[in-house]
Scaffold this motif. Sequence first.
Motif, short mmCIF file in Angstrom:
data_model
loop_
_atom_site.label_atom_id
_atom_site.label_comp_id
_atom_site.label_asym_id
_atom_site.label_seq_id
_atom_site.Cartn_x
_atom_site.Cartn_y
_atom_site.Cartn_z
N ARG A 212 0.85 -1.24 -0.05
CA ARG A 212 -0.11 -0.01 0.18
C ARG A 212 0.84 1.31 0.10
O ARG A 212 0.36 2.47 -0.51
N GLY A 213 2.04 1.13 0.46
CA GLY A 213 2.95 2.35 0.43
C GLY A 213 3.42 2.84 -0.58
O GLY A 213 3.87 3.70 -1.04
N MET A 214 3.19 1.84 -1.66
CA MET A 214 3.73 2.20 -3.13
C MET A 214 2.25 2.08 -3.88
O MET A 214 2.65 1.87 -5.21
N CYS A 267 8.11 -3.58 -1.52
CA CYS A 267 8.32 -2.17 -1.58
C CYS A 267 7.03 -1.43 -1.02
O CYS A 267 5.91 -1.63 -1.57
N GLY A 268 7.02 -1.03 0.35
CA GLY A 268 5.96 -0.31 0.85
C GLY A 268 4.89 -1.25 1.59
O GLY A 268 3.73 -1.33 1.55
N ALA A 287 13.56 -5.58 1.96
CA ALA A 287 12.22 -4.83 2.20
C ALA A 287 12.78 -3.35 2.24
O ALA A 287 13.70 -2.79 2.50
N ILE A 288 11.86 -2.52 1.41
CA ILE A 288 12.01 -1.17 1.43
C ILE A 288 10.83 -0.49 2.08
O ILE A 288 9.65 -0.53 1.71
N ASN A 289 10.77 0.01 3.26
CA ASN A 289 9.97 0.95 4.06
C ASN A 289 10.40 1.91 4.55
O ASN A 289 11.31 2.16 5.16
N GLY A 308 10.01 4.82 -0.84
CA GLY A 308 10.19 4.16 -1.98
C GLY A 308 10.38 4.93 -3.11
O GLY A 308 10.86 4.49 -4.28
N MET A 309 9.45 5.89 -3.13
CA MET A 309 9.47 6.95 -4.26
C MET A 309 11.09 7.64 -4.50
O MET A 309 11.22 7.84 -5.73
#
Length: 325
Positions: A212-214, A267-268, A287-289, A308-309
Motif C-alpha cells: 500500500r505504501g507504493m 516495496c511499501g 524490504a523497502i519501507n 520508496g519513491m
Amino acid sequence: MKNSNTLMVYVECDEFAPINVSLEALSKGVELAKTNNLDVIAVLIGKFDESTEKICKDYGVHKIVEVAIDQYNIQSYGDAIVELINKYSPKLLISPTASIAKDIISYAGAKLSISCIAGVSKLEIQDKIHYTTSVYGGAVLQDICYDSDKTDLVFLANGAFKKELSPVDSVEIIKEDLPKPSNLYTIIKESVTEIAETVNLEEAEVIISCGRGMGTPEGLALVEELAKVLGGAIGATRPVTESGLVARTQQVGQSGKIVSPKLYIGCGVSGATQHVSGILGSDYIVAINKDEDAPIFEVSDVGIVGNGMDVLPIFIEEIKKVKNS
Ligand code: FAD
C-alpha cells in the motif's frame, strides 16, 4: 484402509511441464520413499506428454499414474483423485500448494471425509507420520503426529523442501481410464488469462511486491520498472489487489499465492503475518519501507529504511549500471 507401502505425489503442470513446486513435492516424496522403503507414484491428471514423464523420471520416480482429461474441471480432476486413492490406498498423498492442487485435493478430502494437512514445512515418517505446519498465517508452528487409517492428504509449504534431481533408468507408466462424472455442476465455456499475469508467481525466481505504501499509479510504475530491470514478476499485498491497481492473481500471502523465489523485494509492504506467511519460502528477502519499525524488517535479509519513491529510482539506476558494466 491405507496401504502402508505406497506414497503418491500429485504433480501439477503448466501446459506440459511440472511446475517448480511440484518438483519440490516429487523430491520430498522420493526422499521419503527411499528412507522408508515405500513405492512412490507420481500422479498426472489432465494433459501431459513424454516430456512430462521424462521430468518425473529425472526426479527419481519409478511409477507414474496418468489420467488424461481434456479440460480442467474440479469435479473430473477431483473425482480422479478420489478414484486413485480408493484404488491404490496410499499411506499419504503429498501435493504442492498450487492453484489446481488446492481445489481438487480439498474436494477429494471432502468426498472421502479426510481433513487436509496444509502448510507442511517438515515431514518425517517414523512409527507414525510427523508433520510441522504453520497456523495463524505463519505466526505459530505446530507439530502434528497423525495416526489415521485413511490416506493423509498433505499440502507442502512451497519453498520448504528443495528440488533435487535423482534420475532413474526406467519408469512404469499406468494409464487409468476412469469413469467421467455424469453430472458436472459447472462447465467451463471459456477461460480468460489475466492480461497482467505475465509470469506465474509460483514459478518466478524474482518477485517485486507492491504494498500500500507504493500503491499509487506512480509508485506501481517504479515497482514495475524495477521488476523489468531484474527480470522479475510483480506481486502485491491484498489492499493493492483490492484497490484494482494490480490483478488479484498477483496477490501474495495467506489468501493469495505462496511463493518461493530466489529474491523477493517488498516495496511499501508492512509485513502483516497474512502477507509474510506467503513469502517465507523465499531464499533472500529485501524490504523497502519508510517506517524503521515495520514488521517486514524482522524477516528481511536486507532492509532499506526510506521513501520508496526516492529509493526505487536510485535502486533501478544502480542495477542498470551493474548490468551494463
Ligand atoms: P499496510 O499494512 O498499510 O502497510 C503499508 C506500509 O507501507 C507501511 O508499513 C508504511 O510504513 C509503508 N509505506 C508507506 N508509504 C511508503 C513509502 N512512500 N515508501 C516506503 N514505505 C512506505 N494481505 C496480503 O498481502 N496477502 C494476503 O493473502 C492476505 N490475506 C489476508 C487474509 C485474511 C483473513 C486477513 C484478515 C487479511 C489478509 N491480508 C492479506 C491483509 C493483511 O492483514 C494486511 O492488511 C496487508 O498485508 C497489508 O498490506 P500492506 O503491507 O500493503 O499495507
